[in-house]
Scaffold this active site. Structure first.
Site, PDB file in Angstrom:
ATOM      1  N   LYS A  35       0.822  -1.211   0.000  1.00 46.48           N
ATOM      2  CA  LYS A  35       0.000   0.000   0.000  1.00 46.48           C
ATOM      3  C   LYS A  35       0.857   1.262   0.000  1.00 46.48           C
ATOM      4  O   LYS A  35       0.544   2.263   0.640  1.00 46.48           O
ATOM      5  CB  LYS A  35      -0.925  -0.004   1.224  1.00 46.48           C
ATOM      6  CG  LYS A  35      -1.880  -1.186   1.267  1.00 46.48           C
ATOM      7  CD  LYS A  35      -2.787  -1.144   2.492  1.00 46.48           C
ATOM      8  CE  LYS A  35      -3.695  -2.363   2.559  1.00 46.48           C
ATOM      9  NZ  LYS A  35      -4.629  -2.431   1.432  1.00 46.48           N
ATOM     10  N   CYS A  36       1.944   1.200  -0.738  1.00 43.86           N
ATOM     11  CA  CYS A  36       2.926   2.285  -0.780  1.00 43.86           C
ATOM     12  C   CYS A  36       2.883   2.966  -2.146  1.00 43.86           C
ATOM     13  O   CYS A  36       2.494   2.359  -3.151  1.00 43.86           O
ATOM     14  CB  CYS A  36       4.316   1.699  -0.522  1.00 43.86           C
ATOM     15  SG  CYS A  36       5.680   2.871  -0.635  1.00 43.86           S
ATOM     16  N   GLY A  37       3.318   4.223  -2.175  1.00 48.02           N
ATOM     17  CA  GLY A  37       3.388   4.925  -3.455  1.00 48.02           C
ATOM     18  C   GLY A  37       4.366   4.278  -4.421  1.00 48.02           C
ATOM     19  O   GLY A  37       4.263   4.463  -5.638  1.00 48.02           O
ATOM     20  N   PHE A  38       5.313   3.516  -3.874  1.00 52.46           N
ATOM     21  CA  PHE A  38       6.292   2.824  -4.725  1.00 52.46           C
ATOM     22  C   PHE A  38       5.866   1.400  -5.078  1.00 52.46           C
ATOM     23  O   PHE A  38       6.601   0.695  -5.782  1.00 52.46           O
ATOM     24  CB  PHE A  38       7.654   2.777  -4.027  1.00 52.46           C
ATOM     25  CG  PHE A  38       8.289   4.124  -3.834  1.00 52.46           C
ATOM     26  CD1 PHE A  38       8.653   4.912  -4.916  1.00 52.46           C
ATOM     27  CD2 PHE A  38       8.519   4.619  -2.563  1.00 52.46           C
ATOM     28  CE1 PHE A  38       9.235   6.154  -4.741  1.00 52.46           C
ATOM     29  CE2 PHE A  38       9.096   5.864  -2.362  1.00 52.46           C
ATOM     30  CZ  PHE A  38       9.457   6.636  -3.457  1.00 52.46           C
ATOM     31  N   THR A  39       4.699   0.972  -4.640  1.00 53.97           N
ATOM     32  CA  THR A  39       4.249  -0.399  -4.895  1.00 53.97           C
ATOM     33  C   THR A  39       4.246  -0.764  -6.386  1.00 53.97           C
ATOM     34  O   THR A  39       4.553  -1.920  -6.729  1.00 53.97           O
ATOM     35  CB  THR A  39       2.852  -0.631  -4.280  1.00 53.97           C
ATOM     36  OG1 THR A  39       2.945  -0.462  -2.860  1.00 53.97           O
ATOM     37  CG2 THR A  39       2.334  -2.019  -4.574  1.00 53.97           C
TER      38      THR A  39
END
Length: 202
Positions: A35-39
């Site tokens: 659930k990360c912006g880098f996912t």
């Protein structure tokens, strides 16, 4: 032998995995989160795995919930997310911590061998990546923002260095074999026809 190969981890099914099983492989080790912006970098990681698998690359994903609580799920939920969203086929492992007193011994080793900016070892966020060469040496630490292009450039360097080393070793071996055959030939030692012929042709 590299200290890395003395360590063991658990895969996402909680099976023990000795890192010595990856000797001779290039490793890209990443702390991941769903659930990360880098996912979306899962896509880059999978592409690299597909492209360089035959050259010996192994991508190892380690879920971690230490940064913003962005990996809250169980191992089963993480695996399902990776399969359904990014069709991940590279190896995934048990959820770990990467900082603090409960940090994984693997990540303690990686951080010590390749510190971040200003020599700080602490991992700053999800999708920090460590590149390990075929000798078990940590050769590069990538920031979370570093994507597939930056990693691929380093992979090409490792591949080229390996090819040069292999070629050098092969040429040295060929040279020794050639000298040995010539010496035996001069001493009148009987050699297979092919060995004699190849020696005389060189």
């Amino acid at each position: 032998m590299s200290d890395l190969y003395n360590l063991s981890v658990k895969d996402i099914q909680l099976n023990d995995v000795d890192l010595s099983s990856f000797q001779g492989k290039t490793l890209l080790i990443v702390n991941v989160a769903s659930k990360c912006g880098f996912t979306p970098q899962y896509k880059d990681l999978q592409n690299l795995s597909d492209k360089y698998k035959e050259q010996g690359l192994e991508v190892l994903g380690f879920p971690c919930n230490q940064f913003g609580g962005q990996e809250p799920g169980t191992n089963e939920e993480v695996q399902s997310f990776c399969d359904l969203t990014f069709n991940v086929s590279f190896k995934m492992f048990d959820k770990i911590e990467v900082n603090g007193e409960n940090a994984s011994p693997l990540f303690k080793h990686l951080k010590h061998e390749s510190p971040g900016i200003l020599g700080t070892e602490s991992i700053k966020w999800n999708f920090t990546k460590f590149l390990v060469n075929k000798n078990g040496e940590v050769v590069k630490r990538f920031a979370p923002k570093d994507g597939g292009a930056a990693i691929e450039a380093e992979l090409k360097k490792i591949d080229n260095e390996f090819k040069k080393k292999f070629a050098s070793t092969f040429n040295l071996w060929e040279g020794k074999k050639y000298k040995s055959n010539i010496l035996k030939y001069k001493k009148g030692i009987r050699l297979p026809k092919l060995a004699i012929t190849m020696s005389m042709l060189k």
